[in-house]
Design a protein around this motif. Structure first.
Motif, PDB file in Angstrom:
ATOM      1  N   GLY A  52      31.913   7.411  -3.080  1.00 18.14           N
ATOM      2  CA  GLY A  52      30.526   6.940  -3.127  1.00 18.14           C
ATOM      3  C   GLY A  52      30.174   6.528  -4.546  1.00 18.14           C
ATOM      4  O   GLY A  52      31.039   6.086  -5.303  1.00 18.14           O
TER       5      GLY A  52
ATOM      6  N   SER B 242      31.229  11.282   2.876  1.00 20.23           N
ATOM      7  CA  SER B 242      30.596  12.588   2.719  1.00 20.23           C
ATOM      8  C   SER B 242      29.988  13.019   4.039  1.00 20.23           C
ATOM      9  O   SER B 242      29.524  12.190   4.814  1.00 20.23           O
TER      10      SER B 242
ATOM     11  N   ASN C  46      24.603  11.542  -0.868  1.00 18.48           N
ATOM     12  CA  ASN C  46      25.466  11.688   0.300  1.00 18.48           C
ATOM     13  C   ASN C  46      26.204  10.373   0.539  1.00 18.48           C
ATOM     14  O   ASN C  46      26.366   9.921   1.657  1.00 18.48           O
ATOM     15  N   THR C  47      26.632   9.717  -0.544  1.00 16.84           N
ATOM     16  CA  THR C  47      27.285   8.410  -0.419  1.00 16.84           C
ATOM     17  C   THR C  47      28.804   8.564  -0.323  1.00 16.84           C
ATOM     18  O   THR C  47      29.347   9.595  -0.695  1.00 16.84           O
ATOM     19  N   GLY C  48      29.474   7.528   0.160  1.00 15.96           N
ATOM     20  CA  GLY C  48      30.925   7.574   0.325  1.00 15.96           C
ATOM     21  C   GLY C  48      31.294   8.390   1.546  1.00 15.96           C
ATOM     22  O   GLY C  48      30.479   8.569   2.456  1.00 15.96           O
TER      23      GLY C  48
ATOM     24  N   TYR D 157      29.902   7.232  -8.126  1.00 14.25           N
ATOM     25  CA  TYR D 157      30.459   8.317  -8.926  1.00 14.25           C
ATOM     26  C   TYR D 157      30.525   7.963 -10.401  1.00 14.25           C
ATOM     27  O   TYR D 157      30.465   6.795 -10.795  1.00 14.25           O
TER      28      TYR D 157
ATOM     29  N   GLU E 106      33.265  16.450   1.850  1.00 12.95           N
ATOM     30  CA  GLU E 106      33.635  15.057   2.051  1.00 12.95           C
ATOM     31  C   GLU E 106      34.983  14.983   2.705  1.00 12.95           C
ATOM     32  O   GLU E 106      35.767  15.908   2.655  1.00 12.95           O
TER      33      GLU E 106
ATOM     34  N   HIS F  10      29.625  11.252  -4.899  1.00 14.87           N
ATOM     35  CA  HIS F  10      28.695  11.144  -3.754  1.00 14.87           C
ATOM     36  C   HIS F  10      27.241  11.094  -4.204  1.00 14.87           C
ATOM     37  O   HIS F  10      26.350  11.612  -3.534  1.00 14.87           O
TER      38      HIS F  10
ATOM     39  N   ASP G  84      32.385  21.703  -4.455  1.00 12.20           N
ATOM     40  CA  ASP G  84      31.227  21.080  -3.823  1.00 12.20           C
ATOM     41  C   ASP G  84      30.029  22.012  -3.941  1.00 12.20           C
ATOM     42  O   ASP G  84      30.103  23.170  -3.541  1.00 12.20           O
TER      43      ASP G  84
ATOM     44  N   ASP H   2      37.822  12.514  -1.522  1.00 12.14           N
ATOM     45  CA  ASP H   2      37.035  12.324  -2.720  1.00 12.14           C
ATOM     46  C   ASP H   2      37.854  11.731  -3.847  1.00 12.14           C
ATOM     47  O   ASP H   2      37.530  11.875  -5.002  1.00 12.14           O
TER      48      ASP H   2
END
Ligand code: ZN
Length: 450
Positions: free
Chosen positions: A356, A400, A396-398, A358, A83, A373, A329, A86
């Motif tokens: 994302g 990333s 795969n949000t935010g 979390y 990312e 994420h 990760d 984070d």
């Protein structure tokens, strides 16, 4: 003569003009890089890699305008899912009891370790710097502390040093007591006498405040809240609940030097909670059972490849700025089950632009984990979870760069490497050590009557 004097002046000023305009351009570039930042939030910069640097550069980050950006090789993108940032925008509050403990840690017992100097140790504990200077310049022998020796000190609420002691050996202890703006040294050469004392109290506001009022030090309160953290939520103690603590204090004359907490009993309603010290230096329940819980090392059903490791001091070679990667990760595909690594309470479960979807979970009083994420969150704030519970699906949000799970472990409010950190192991006593412990419990329990 006049010409010779003026002509060098002219040439100096000619040199100065371009020098200042270069400086001006530089200042504009610096200012621009700060102003430019908000426009680029959420974007990842792809930096082409030179073939010879391929293996090492894959793990690099760039810091642009304060935002960490991973350098991603397009070819290796799938392995490099990470990312650009984070750190969630939300601050997860410190536990209110920790706040009180940290605020007034005014009685400290410390064992010297390699590399310590007295000055650094006292600075770390926020002791007034003038006092440190006064003590260490007045008594130069304090530069001779040895590894393993114990020192202890007390401060007032404004961090002013009140007294300091240095245990050179069991029958050689030096004391330094405050007298005005300086310190007076005395020494004790008689063997210390161990003396058991009990301290008891009742909950009137909260455990930390009432324990302190009863005469326990911050160190002792910390031992109790840590020992019983998995059994008892200290914030849920009720007005009128009681506690009693058995301490062994090594007395040199009238002074207590080392104190050891032998046992504690907390009565919460009709329920009793005990923590008793064993020979191995750990606390157990009255049956020799473990008071700690164990953690999973990975928040996943099976171990997955690490696409970016924990690195608290990742230094960017260009900017020289430290941009920490506070977690690990795991390269997992979207929709992979994410598990809570331990029993705990969900303290955050929401969407943030950087992290994302979390989740943050507090485990006992010392541990916190975060999972970022995520594709889907399956828990709610305030919910109690068990070790191994499925709490989310990875995603795969935010900010990333590909599907992965970013996982953090915090111990005492600091991020640590979750792959190597020492985690509590929940093993009770067995065999001979258990028999010895049970025999000792009888004696200690009889001194803990409420
Ligand atoms: Zn990460």
């Amino acid at each position: 003569m006049a010409q010779q004097l003026t002509s060098p002046r002219i040439s100096i000023s000619r040199v100065r003009i371009p020098y200042f305009s270069v400086l001006g351009v530089f200042v504009i570039i610096v200012l621009f890089s700060f102003l430019w930042r908000p426009l680029n939030l959420g974007r990842t910069t792809y930096v082409p890699l030179t073939p010879q640097a391929e293996t090492t550069v894959l793990d690099q980050h760039l810091v642009l305008g304060g935002t960490r950006v991973d350098i991603v090789d397009d070819k290796a993108k799938s392995q490099q899912a990470t990312e650009s940032s984070d750190i969630p925008e939300d601050n997860i509050d410190k536990d209110e009891l920790d706040d009180i403990i940290d605020d007034k840690d005014n009685s400290v017992q410390y064992t010297i370790v390699r590399g310590d100097t007295l000055h650094d140790v006292l600075v770390r504990y926020n002791v007034n710097r003038n006092d440190i200077y006064q003590l260490t310049t007045q008594y130069k022998q304090l530069a001779n502390l040895r590894i393993g020796q114990q020192v202890s000190w007390t401060t007032d609420d404004d961090h002013n040093l009140q007294s300091f002691s240095w245990t050179i050996s069991t029958n050689n202890i030096r004391f330094y007591e405050r007298s005005g703006n300086s310190f007076v040294e005395s020494s004790e050469t008689t063997e210390g006498v161990s003396q058991n004392i009990t301290v008891q109290g009742e909950i009137k506001s909260n455990f930390v405040v009432d324990a302190r009022r009863s005469g326990l030090t911050s160190r002792e309160i910390n031992i109790i809240t840590k020992a019983l953290q998995w059994r008892l939520d200290f914030r849920k103690l009720q007005i009128g609940d009681k506690f009693i603590v058995l301490l062994s204090r090594e007395m040199h004359g009238k002074r207590s030097v080392n104190s050891q907490l032998l046992g504690v009993r907390i009565k919460n309603g009709s329920k009793d909670y005990y923590a008793i010290l064993a020979d191995d230096g750990k606390y157990y329940d009255i049956n020799g059972g473990s008071l700690s819980q164990s953690f999973l090392r990975y928040p996943l059903v099976r171990q997955s490849p690490v696409s970016s490791g924990f690195n608290p001091r990742r230094l960017n070679p260009v900017t020289g700025i430290v941009a920490p990667h506070n977690g690990v990760d795991f390269a997992v595909s979207r929709g992979t089950s994410v598990l809570s690594v331990g029993d705990g309470e969900v303290v955050m479960a929401k969407y943030s632009d950087s992290a994302g979807n979390y989740i943050a979970i507090r485990h006992g009083r010392q541990y916190m984990t975060q999972y970022m994420h995520l594709d889907k969150i399956l828990v709610k704030p305030g919910q109690q979870v068990k070790r191994g519970d499925k709490i989310a699906l990875s995603g795969n949000t935010g900010r990333s760069t590909g599907p992965h799970l970013h996982f953090e472990l915090h111990i005492n409010n600091r991020p640590v490497n979750p792959l190597t950190a020492s985690l509590p192991i929940s093993e009770g006593l067995t065999g001979k050590s258990k028999a010895a412990f049970i025999a000792n419990v009888k004696d200690i329990k009889s001194q803990l009557s409420l």
